[in-house]
Design an enzyme around this catalytic site. Structure first.
Site, PDB file in Angstrom:
ATOM      1  N   ASP A  67       2.262 -33.071   6.923  1.00  0.00           N
ATOM      2  CA  ASP A  67       2.248 -33.996   8.048  1.00  0.00           C
ATOM      3  C   ASP A  67       2.077 -35.285   7.908  1.00  0.00           C
ATOM      4  O   ASP A  67       2.375 -35.701   6.732  1.00  0.00           O
ATOM      5  CB  ASP A  67       1.175 -33.265   8.984  1.00  0.00           C
ATOM      6  CG  ASP A  67       1.794 -33.694  10.672  1.00  0.00           C
ATOM      7  OD1 ASP A  67       1.965 -34.654  11.167  1.00  0.00           O
ATOM      8  OD2 ASP A  67       2.160 -32.672  11.172  1.00  0.00           O
ATOM      9  N   HIS A 105      -0.769 -37.947  14.178  1.00  0.00           N
ATOM     10  CA  HIS A 105      -0.156 -36.416  14.237  1.00  0.00           C
ATOM     11  C   HIS A 105      -0.988 -35.357  13.477  1.00  0.00           C
ATOM     12  O   HIS A 105      -1.310 -34.511  13.936  1.00  0.00           O
ATOM     13  CB  HIS A 105       1.311 -36.391  14.120  1.00  0.00           C
ATOM     14  CG  HIS A 105       2.106 -35.330  14.592  1.00  0.00           C
ATOM     15  ND1 HIS A 105       2.296 -34.280  13.532  1.00  0.00           N
ATOM     16  CD2 HIS A 105       2.545 -35.041  15.737  1.00  0.00           C
ATOM     17  CE1 HIS A 105       3.195 -33.370  14.490  1.00  0.00           C
ATOM     18  NE2 HIS A 105       3.188 -33.862  15.479  1.00  0.00           N
ATOM     19  N   ALA A 236      12.618 -25.225  10.922  1.00  0.00           N
ATOM     20  CA  ALA A 236      12.324 -23.914  11.879  1.00  0.00           C
ATOM     21  C   ALA A 236      13.321 -22.942  11.945  1.00  0.00           C
ATOM     22  O   ALA A 236      13.346 -21.811  12.254  1.00  0.00           O
ATOM     23  CB  ALA A 236      11.948 -24.586  13.111  1.00  0.00           C
ATOM     24  N   SER A 289       4.390 -29.053  18.285  1.00  0.00           N
ATOM     25  CA  SER A 289       3.496 -29.519  17.012  1.00  0.00           C
ATOM     26  C   SER A 289       2.109 -28.837  17.280  1.00  0.00           C
ATOM     27  O   SER A 289       1.464 -28.642  16.258  1.00  0.00           O
ATOM     28  CB  SER A 289       3.500 -30.808  17.202  1.00  0.00           C
ATOM     29  OG  SER A 289       4.653 -31.566  16.466  1.00  0.00           O
TER      30      SER A 289
END
Length: 460
Positions: A67, A105, A236, A289
């Site tokens: 991240d 984040h 993903a 997220s």
């Protein structure tokens, strides 16, 4: 002091942070007020996590967070981040510098996954004003507690969502980060990042195959409609990755904070989330997220309870115990259903050797025709120096021209065809000539000389 904000994440071809619109209050709240944040963690009960803690809290499991970097000095992350690296050439060597378009984040994700909370301390009335402040012990009833509060975190910082001053693209950062995480003991990798495209660079193939062959669970966020993702985007969409969709406050597929696609494996809460931010503050936010680390935390609980369990079995346990929602069976909104952590830790699940979400190895074999020989790689100090662990996919070899024997049947057919055409053409020419020069009318056949016959004489 707090401030409300709503930010849309960059939706470039490179990558974007799957948090979508981060809706929250960036608060540097006093420690005494931090316990109010614990009360907002509605998913701990709704997803069966508090009951799952009766079985496991994730001890002994390393989870890598790829991240924007994790602030390991946050009060709720004291002692949690035990290692890290930087894949961007723009962050700190230990991965704990917050970087990129959304620097907060990574810390939001980390606290939701493995936060331990903290204990608020107050100064004693009799204490001397000059006395040194007491450092709060690790863990406690205040602040954010993660799904796997006894797990360890590895922070791998990446610069995504805006031009990287370090010069490395996502095509380089992501595979380097995955390889480093695998080589440094991660049993679960959380990737709350994504792109607006379902396709991924071929440069990612070997790294995700490496993780698959090393028996690592990879969890990725599905992305959010509000961030430009109507359909699930890479990574993903990579076969074998446990993709997480988002739920709203009513337990339904979130309209804004989720996307849809056939690669979705399970759904988890994605709205009204809270987490820690760099500098010791907290924020309310939304997006897959935040749903992804909830599922990654459950994977860590399972791997702690059953260390011998394969990654395929861990994923199968999570999806097979999920509560079916939407259309019966697997569907593009909920995948196999809604996460049920208690069932995943307490339920009886048949053993399997196959990942229900597929295999990147099988995909490469079919679509890339790559060399799937087992990789061997010594641990590396930095993901930026990791050498390739697998041979690059090979280009399909062109077939040799057909031999004379192979071409004989075709030659026979073509020969007869040419002969037939020649006959037709010749006949047409003859007919045309006959039409232009018609023959003279033939004389009738000669029947001989007719004898003259005198008329009969009259008799007297």
């Amino acid at each position: 002091m707090s401030m409300r904000f709503r930010r849309s994440l960059s939706a470039s071809l490179a990558a974007f942070l799957a948090g979508g619109a981060l809706v929250g209050s960036l608060a540097t709240a006093p420690a005494a007020m931090a316990d109010s944040w614990r009360d907002k963690e509605h998913w701990l009960k709704e997803s069966g996590i508090t009951n799952a803690w009766q079985v496991s809290k994730g001890a002994g499991v390393k989870v890598a967070i790829i991240d924007s970097g994790v602030d390991g000095n946050h009060p709720d992350l004291k002692g949690v981040v035990t290692g890290g690296a930087d894949a961007s050439k723009a962050g700190a060597p230990n991965g704990q510098k917050s970087i990129g378009a959304k620097p907060e984040h990574g810390t939001l994700v980390a606290t939701m996954l493995a936060g331990r909370g903290h204990t608020t301390t107050t100064a004693s009335p009799s204490a001397s004003p000059s006395a040194a402040p007491t450092t709060p012990p690790a863990g406690g009833p205040d602040g954010i507690v993660g799904v796997a509060p006894e797990a360890e975190l590895l922070s791998v910082s990446t610069w995504l969502g805006s031009p990287n001053p370090g010069g490395k693209t996502d095509q380089e950062q992501i595979p380097d980060a995955v390889r480093w995480a695998v080589d440094n003991g991660a049993k679960v990798i959380n990737i709350s990042l994504g792109s607006t495209s379902p396709d991924w660079p071929q440069s990612w193939d070997a790294a995700f195959l490496y993780a698959e062959q090393k028996d690592v669970v990879i969890v990725a966020a599905a992305g959010n409609r509000v961030g430009g993702n109507v359909q699930v985007g890479a990574p993903a969409t990579i076969p074998g990755v446990l993709t997480v969709a988002g739920l709203d406050g009513d337990g339904k597929a979130s309209v804004d904070s989720s996307s849809q696609g056939i690669s979705i494996g399970v759904a988890a809460p994605a709205e009204d989330l809270v987490g820690g931010i760099p500098g010791g503050g907290y924020a309310e936010w939304a997006g897959t997220s935040g749903a992804a680390p909830i599922v990654s935390g459950v994977a860590a609980l399972i791997r702690s309870k059953w260390p011998e369990m394969s990654a395929a079995q861990v994923i199968n346990r999570i999806v097979s115990t999920a509560k079916d929602a939407g259309a019966p069976g697997k569907d593009p909104l909920y995948g196999y259903g809604i996460l049920d952590a208690e069932a995943a830790l307490k339920g009886t699940v048949p053993t399997t050797s196959t990942n229900p979400l597929g295999s990147i190895g099988d995909w490469i074999r079919v679509h890339r025709r790559g060399d799937l020989s087992a990789p061997t790689q010594a641990p590396v100090e930095s993901p930026t120096s990791a050498p390739p662990t697998l041979a690059d996919p090979t280009v399909p070899v062109a077939q040799a021209p057909a031999t004379v024997d192979d071409a004989l049947p075709a030659a026979v057919v073509l020969g007869f065809g040419a002969l037939f055409i020649a006959i037709i053409a010749g006949a047409a020419i003859q007919l045309r000539r006959a039409y232009k020069n018609p023959p003279a009318t033939p004389e009738e056949a000669d029947t001989g000389v007719m004898e003259a016959v005198d008329p009969p004489t009259k008799r007297s």
